[in-house]
Scaffold this active site. Structure first.
Site, short mmCIF file in Angstrom:
data_model
loop_
_atom_site.label_atom_id
_atom_site.label_comp_id
_atom_site.label_asym_id
_atom_site.label_seq_id
_atom_site.Cartn_x
_atom_site.Cartn_y
_atom_site.Cartn_z
N ARG A 17 0.83 -1.22 0.00
CA ARG A 17 0.00 0.00 0.00
C ARG A 17 0.86 1.27 0.00
NH1 ARG A 17 -4.66 -2.37 4.08
NH2 ARG A 17 -6.08 -3.10 2.43
N ARG A 153 0.43 1.47 -11.57
CA ARG A 153 -0.41 1.54 -10.36
C ARG A 153 -1.53 0.49 -10.44
NH1 ARG A 153 -5.12 1.60 -7.19
NH2 ARG A 153 -4.77 3.00 -5.44
N LYS A 164 -3.34 -10.60 -0.35
CA LYS A 164 -4.65 -10.95 0.22
C LYS A 164 -4.91 -12.46 0.10
CE LYS A 164 -6.70 -6.39 -0.31
NZ LYS A 164 -7.69 -5.54 -0.98
N ASN A 190 -11.77 -2.88 0.37
CA ASN A 190 -11.58 -2.29 1.70
C ASN A 190 -12.06 -0.85 1.61
OD1 ASN A 190 -10.47 -0.84 3.93
ND2 ASN A 190 -9.04 -2.56 4.28
N GLU A 194 -10.13 2.88 0.78
CA GLU A 194 -10.52 3.70 -0.38
C GLU A 194 -10.92 5.11 0.06
OE1 GLU A 194 -12.31 -0.09 -2.94
OE2 GLU A 194 -13.33 1.85 -3.03
N THR A 242 -7.97 -1.25 -10.82
CA THR A 242 -7.06 -2.02 -9.95
C THR A 242 -7.77 -3.26 -9.43
OG1 THR A 242 -5.94 0.03 -9.28
CG2 THR A 242 -5.62 -1.90 -7.86
N GLU A 246 -7.09 -7.23 -9.63
CA GLU A 246 -7.06 -8.08 -8.43
C GLU A 246 -7.95 -9.30 -8.61
OE1 GLU A 246 -7.12 -4.36 -5.39
OE2 GLU A 246 -7.11 -6.33 -4.44
#
Ligand SMILES: C=C(O[C@@H]1C=C(C(=O)O)C=C[C@H]1O)C(=O)O
Length: 274
Positions: A17, A153, A164, A190, A194, A242, A246
């Site tokens: 992060r 990014r 995760k 999450n 955010e 993103t 994921e």
């Protein structure tokens, strides 16, 4: 005993992060650089500009990007697990491969086509004034920096996803085997992270966008980039894309884990043949 613990795991979710937070600065300043020039829409239209026949059926930006990525490929940029090209084919590296600490699994997830489409159709509109100022080379140069920062990014979502997965392997594997993208997206989301991110981004865009040409703090009337454009960019595009990366990574990761477990279970059942 130190007063703070240094996370010595380079791939902890906290460390990952922190890389995403640093990329916020890269992206904001790249957008500010692009915003210096007009939209120059012709550089995004295939065949609209021809430089001695060089651009052919490509747009000026696609031509420039392809030539740029050929050089970057030769100096092994795309052997890095967090770098993804927009164009192909690209030449092999002229340098020997780097040794990267293995964390994410090999995959062919690359959503740069979506990033290019959104950038040229929606993001440029928000940051540039709509006219032609003839600065085609400068505009494309800044576009490439924006695209590369956004791609890095968004594809860093693979590192987030792997982190995760390792926290909840059974749950993600179960959802992946059922191809349940919606549930995977819900599990990985999450909302607190955010919300904090968007609030931090608003502050960064306000500070970084100031020209500081007024002595009195906060007196700047003109911002180099609209704050809401930066926040909306993340809220509408960067975060959702993103999460697309994921989810696709976790589907792949979970299905591979299930297949590996099936093989291991089969071998465990196999009687020892004397
Ligand atoms: C990147 C993460 O995964 C998701 C995507 C986020 C983003 O793109 O900024 C933030 C939080 C999560 O919903 C994370 O958990 O940090």
């Amino acid at each position: 005993m130190s007063n703070f613990t240094i996370d010595d795991n380079p791939f902890s979710l906290e460390r990952i992060r922190s890389t995403l937070i640093r990329l916020e600065d890269t992206i904001i300043f790249a957008l500010i650089e692009r915003a210096q020039f007009a939209s120059n829409r012709c550089i995004y239209i295939p065949g609209a500009l021809e430089f001695n026949g060089a651009t052919g059926d490509k747009s000026f930006l696609e031509f420039f990007l392809w030539e740029t990525e050929k050089v970057h490929a030769r100096v092994r940029r795309y052997t890095s697990p967090d770098e993804y090209p927009f164009t192909s084919p690209l030449p092999d590296p002229i340098l020997p491969p780097c040794k990267f600490k293995k964390f994410v699994q090999d995959d062919d997830i690359n959503i740069n086509d979506q990033i290019m489409e959104i950038y040229t159709k929606s993001i440029v509109t928000g940051i540039c004034e709509e006219f032609d100022d003839d600065n085609y080379g400068s505009s494309a140069t800044k576009d490439i920096e924006c695209l590369q920062a956004l791609s890095r990014r968004i594809h860093y979502g693979k590192f987030v996803a792997e982190s995760k997965f390792r926290e909840q392997p059974e749950e993600y594997t179960r959802l992946a085997v059922n191809n349940d993208r919606e549930a995977i997206n819900e599990l990985l989301t999450n909302h607190k992270v955010e919300k904090v991110l968007l609030e931090r981004l608003r502050r960064k865009a306000l500070v970084y966008g100031q020209t500081l040409d007024q002595a009195e703090e906060g007196a700047n009337m003109h911002l180099r980039i609209p704050v809401n454009v930066v926040v909306e960019l993340y809220e509408r595009w960067v975060i959702p894309l993103t999460k697309v990366v994921e989810v696709e990574y976790l589907i792949l990761r979970g299905q591979r884990a299930a297949a590996e477990k099936a093989v291991a279970d089969k071998l465990a059942q196999k009687p020892n043949v004397k």
